[in-house]
Each structure stands twice: as structure tokens, then as C-alpha cells.
Design a protein around this motif. Structure first.
Motif, PDB file in Angstrom:
ATOM      1  N   ILE A 141      41.710  73.105  98.280  1.00  0.00           N
ATOM      2  CA  ILE A 141      41.125  71.769  98.381  1.00  0.00           C
ATOM      3  C   ILE A 141      41.672  71.114  99.641  1.00  0.00           C
ATOM      4  O   ILE A 141      42.831  71.355 100.013  1.00  0.00           O
TER       5      ILE A 141
ATOM      6  N   VAL B  79      43.795  72.456 104.416  1.00  0.00           N
ATOM      7  CA  VAL B  79      43.934  72.649 102.974  1.00  0.00           C
ATOM      8  C   VAL B  79      45.385  72.385 102.589  1.00  0.00           C
ATOM      9  O   VAL B  79      46.295  72.530 103.418  1.00  0.00           O
ATOM     10  N   ILE B  80      45.596  72.000 101.329  1.00  0.00           N
ATOM     11  CA  ILE B  80      46.941  71.580 100.947  1.00  0.00           C
ATOM     12  C   ILE B  80      47.932  72.731 100.989  1.00  0.00           C
ATOM     13  O   ILE B  80      49.132  72.505 101.118  1.00  0.00           O
TER      14      ILE B  80
ATOM     15  N   ARG C  36      48.452  75.945  95.841  1.00  0.00           N
ATOM     16  CA  ARG C  36      47.594  76.923  96.517  1.00  0.00           C
ATOM     17  C   ARG C  36      46.129  76.664  96.209  1.00  0.00           C
ATOM     18  O   ARG C  36      45.262  77.443  96.575  1.00  0.00           O
TER      19      ARG C  36
END
Lengths: 288, 249
Positions: B86, B130-131, B83
Motif C-alpha cells: 500500500i 510503498v510502506i 510489507r
């Protein structure tokens, strides 16, 4: 209305100094608080702020009520606890929260014992709660210096600090010096807490570090954006808190942190990035 | 680009109980080796020791001419907070670390290479997400893309295809073969024996000790697999001190 917002600062130089001190603390502490939140080390700031106490107490025993010497003492004590906790975590089986808890409680007990040897309750109150309305040139320079060092260090080591936060195993594996970045980071946290403790006290300095950071997470999806939001919230909290304290004649440090607390509550409810309303009432989904 | 990893009488233990026990052998330069064995056989421990994460209780891993940055290691479970705010491009770009280090900025060609690496693992157009928005399989692809940029001569993969669907596995196996074609030394811990037989020329079958190490077909014989399965999984609190360790240590 404009007069209500600006008049105290225009009229009194101690209010201007207090405002500048708040802005400087916000610049340094805000981004560090964000990194602490992201590393799930939110309570470590609190632990470190307690760890500063014995150093400040030793400074007080040696030199009386001298802010520079108490600061140096606090800085040394905080760094010792941070480095020891970092090393214990890295080289033994214990997790970071446990080693921090053990070491900061030892430091806190030591600090309370040292203060009880000498000194009145007033001095303890100052260390714990600060007095932002009595910020002199020395402490203003310290706060500004700490903020400057922090911003420069963040600018230089941003990539390393974020990666060490995100994927410490990777940093270790590629030999990019994970431990060094971790210790640099903790050192910056200690520096900011020490510089903040004259103005806000050890308890409230953590507040301006963590509360805006926790609130900022609700407003952006990338680290830089969250840091900007945290600095902004911390600055506005300092300004509004000072006004509250001036107009309502309440204690300054708590007024600042409570203002930040209001921003936190608003962020939890209205935050664009995972706030309560967005979670309960999601927007319609897309095609793909 | 050729680097061998020699294992010399290696024992790695937890609380004195060996997880890898007197293992010796060599991962030849440019070899593509699967490490196979039952749960608790010490496969992950072996990889961690080669990567330098764990220290041997006895014996050595000889990495002649291999610097830490020359080893790309994909752990079974990375200590990654999925979460974390990045972007995928930033994660993949961290594979540039050995070229760009701390101070040098990433240039447009670096960004292009990161985008190419994402394309190579089937994630075209994902760079700005985002990841947190990725599935486990997609995230594994991101980590493979990062390893592509690391450009390391030695690559260690710990159960890289766990909980990954067939198509992703096929895509990532293509990346593994590409590395093999580039003469990198690749070691992968795997459980799917069919996958190993089809894709990995060399196999180490271990159950704390070596059961067999060599060409995959010979190693994965029914007899060897039976011996590996018979490995005592017991943890004997009163186990005596190992004679072999006593002599040498």
C-alpha cells in the motif's frame, strides 16, 4: 495453432460454457484470494471450502441431487462457520486460525457423517471435484451472479476491505465497523466457493482463488495491480487448463489448477516483485 | 474543540489481576499530559481503556460528548503488516475517513492535505512509495501524518518515540506541540523523564494506582519516583479479592 487454441470452444457448447464459468469464477475469486493472502489467511479459504460440505450434504438429503438446494445448504453452512469463527475470534482470546480450524473440522466431520448416511460415492466425488464439463444454465447463472455480486461489493467497499486488511486496529478505533467488513469479506469468500463448487468442486474452487493470488503477489506492489494480475492468471489458467483437459483427455479441475500452479512456479522464479532471481541477483543500487 | 476525559475509580484487569487499580482523575480539556511509570504500571492499559479497546473491570471512563472518531489513538505496536502493498499516500489518506467515509471519493484538496501532512512530519515527496520501503522511524512519521488528518480533539500516544532517533523525535514533538496549541487534549505514555519535563506541562505518575497527578515538576519529584519504583511487580496467584472492589462491585 490457432485452431488448437480455439477449435474446442468453437465446436462444443459445453466447452464454451466451461470457459465462461472459469472466467466468471476468476473475476470474483481472484481479488478475494489476494485479500486472503494479504491478511495471512491463505488457508482460511481451504477451511471454508470444507465447511461447505455439511450444508451441501443436508441439501442432498432433503432434495436429492439438486444443485440450487445443495448450493443454498452450502452457502448457509459456510456462512455459519465464517460468522462463528469471526465472532469467536473477536470476542474471546483465541486467534483466527485456531477458531477456523476447530469450526471447519467440526463442519467437515458433520458433512462426512451426513453423506455416509445416504448417497453413493459418486455424489461425494461430484461435490469434492465438480464437473466443469457439465455446467448447465442454472450453475452458469450462479457462477456469473456470484462474480457480479463480488465485483460490485468490491467496487463499493474496496477502501473498507483493504483498510480492514491493512490496519484493523485503526478501523476499530475510529468506529468504522471493522467486524462488519470482516464478515462481509468472509461472506463473499463463501459465496464464491459455493458458486465454484459445481464447476470445479469444493477442493478445486479454492485452487482458482488462492494459487493465482499467491502468484500475483510477485508481479505488483499495490493491491489493485495484484488483483488484476490474479484475475488474469486465473482466466488464462482456466482457458489453458480446459484445452489441456480436452486435448490430453485428463480431469478438468486439476488441469486448471495445475496450470495455475505452473504460473505460480514461474512467478516464484521470475517475479519482478521479490522473485527468486531478483533476490539472488539484485540490480545495481541507486545513488539515493 | 475542548473535551475532558474523566477517569472514575477505574480498574482494568487481566485474568482478575488489576493492571490499573482504582484510578480516578481527569485529563482536562486541552491539556497536554505525559503518563509515566515503571514497566507493568498499567500505562498502556489505561490508554487502551480510554480508546475503548479494553473494557473496565470496575469504574468508568467518562468521555462526555466524545465519539469514537474523536479519539485518535496510536498504539504502541500497531497490528500493521509493514510489507503490505500500500502506498504512503493511501495510508495517510485513511485519516480522511470521518470526512469521506466509505463512498465519497477523495478529491484533489484531500490529496493536497495528505501531502501537506506528510510535509509537516518531514516526509516531503514520499507519497508514492510503498510502506515496505520505510524505516521504523519514517513509518512512525507516516502514522503521525495520518493523525494530523484525523483532526481529532483527543489524541492518545502510546510510547510514540520508542526506537526513534533524536531528529525524528524533535520533529514529532513539534507536531505534538502544534496539537496542544490547537487546544486538543493530548495524552502520551513516555519513559524519557527529561523529555517529559521539557515538553509536557501535566504528568500522571502511576504504578497501577496513581502515585501523583498534576503539574509535571511537582509530580516528578524524587520522592514520588522512588515510590513508583517500589511498586510491587509481583503477580500473586493467591491474591485475595480486592476489598474496595468487593464493596463497590
Amino acid at each position: 495453432m490457432a485452431e488448437f487454441l480455439w477449435q474446442p470452444f468453437a465446436e462444443f457448447s459445453f466447452m464454451r460454457r466451461a470457459l465462461v464459468a472459469c472466467f466468471a469464477i476468476a473475476l470474483g475469486a481472484g481479488p478475494l484470494g489476494v485479500l486472503l493472502v494479504l491478511r495471512r489467511m491463505s488457508l482460511v479459504g481451504d477451511a471454508l471450502s470444507h465447511a461447505i460440505l455439511p450444508g451441501a450434504a443436508i441439501g442432498f438429503l432433503v432434495a436429492g441431487f439438486s444443485l440450487p438446494i445443495m448450493s443454498v445448504g452450502g452457502l448457509v453452512a459456510g456462512l455459519v462457520v465464517a460468522v462463528l469463527a469471526g465472532l469467536v475470534t473477536r470476542f474471546t482470546d483465541q486467534r483466527e486460525d485456531a477458531s477456523f480450524a476447530a469450526l471447519f473440522l467440526i463442519a467437515l466431520a458433520l458433512g462426512v457423517m451426513l453423506i455416509s448416511l445416504q448417497g453413493s460415492n459418486m455424489d461425494v466425488m461430484h461435490v469434492l471435484f465438480g464437473s466443469i464439463l457439465a455446467v448447465d444454465d442454472t450453475s452458469l447463472l450462479m457462477v456469473a451472479g456470484a462474480g457480479t455480486i463480488t465485483i460490485l461489493a468490491l467496487a463499493v467497499a474496496f477502501r473498507a476491505l483493504v483498510m480492514e486488511c491493512f490496519d484493523p486496529g485503526f478501523m476499530r478505533a475510529i468506529g468504522a465497523g471493522g467486524l462488519i467488513w470482516h464478515l462481509l469479506f468472509l461472506g463473499l469468500v463463501v459465496l464464491n466457493l459455493v458458486s465454484g463448487f459445481h464447476a470445479l468442486g469444493t477442493l478445486m474452487a479454492v485452487g482458482l482463488m488462492m494459487v493465482p493470488a499467491a502468484a500475483a503477489r510477485y508481479w505488483s506492489a499495490d493491491v489493485g495491480g495484484i488483483m488484476l494480475a490474479a484475475v488474469g492468471i486465473a482466466m488464462v489458467s482456466g482457458w489453458v487448463g480446459l484445452l489441456l483437459s480436452y486435448h490430453q483427455d485428463v480431469a478438468t479441475g486439476p488441469a486448471i489448477i495445475l496450470t495455475a500452479g505452473v504460473f505460480y512456479a514461474l512467478s516464484v522464479i521470475f517475479g519482478r516483485n521479490g522473485g527468486l532471481i531478483r533476490t539472488l541477483y539484485p540490480r545495481p543500487h541507486l545513488e539515493a | 474543540m475542548s473535551h475532558a476525559i474523566q477517569i472514575q475509580d477505574l480498574t482494568v484487569s487481566y485474568n482478575r489481576h488489576p493492571a490499573v487499580h482504582h484510578l480516578s482523575g481527569e485529563f482536562a480539556p486541552g491539556s497536554l499530559t505525559a503518563v509515566v511509570g515503571p514497566n507493568g504500571a498499567g500505562k498502556s492499559t489505561l490508554l487502551k481503556t480510554i480508546a475503548g479497546v479494553l473494557r473496565p473491570a470496575q469504574g468508568h471512563v467518562v468521555r462526555a460528548g466524545i465519539r469514537p472518531r474523536d479519539i485518535a489513538y496510536l498504539p504502541q505496536q500497531a497490528e500493521i503488516d509493514r510489507r503490505f502493498p500500500i502506498s504512503i499516500l493511501d495510508v495517510v489518506s485513511s485519516g480522511h475517513w470521518h470526512r469521506r467515509g466509505l463512498f465519497r471519493g477523495l478529491r484533489p484538496p484531500d490529496m493536497d492535505r495528505a501531502v501537506e501532512a506528510l510535509a509537516a512530519v518531514g516526509l516531503t515527496g514520499f507519497q508514492n512509495r510503498v510502506i515496505g520501503s520505510l524505516s521504523a522511524g519514517q513509518f512512525q512519521r507516516v502514522l503521525f501524518a495520518r493523525m494530523l488528518l484525523q483532526d481529532a480533539p483527543v489524541i492518545l500516544l502510546d510510547e510514540p518515540f520508542n526506537a526513534i532517533d533524536a531528529r525524528t523525535t524533535a520533529d514529532l514533538l513539534r507536531v505534538v506541540h502544534r496539537w496542544h496549541g490547537e487546544s486538543r487534549t493530548v495524552v502520551a505514555v513516555l519513559h524519557d523523564l527529561e523529555q517529559v519535563r521539557h515538553n509536557f506541562p501535566q504528568t500522571l505518575l502511576m504504578a497501577r494506582r496513581e502515585i501523583a497527578w498534576g503539574p509535571t515538576d511537582a509530580t516528578l519529584s524524587a520522592r514520588n519516583l522512588l515510590r513508583a519504583r517500589a511498586m510491587a511487580e509481583s503477580w500473586d496467584d493467591n491474591a485475595p479479592v480486592c476489598e474496595q472492589g468487593f464493596e463497590n462491585g
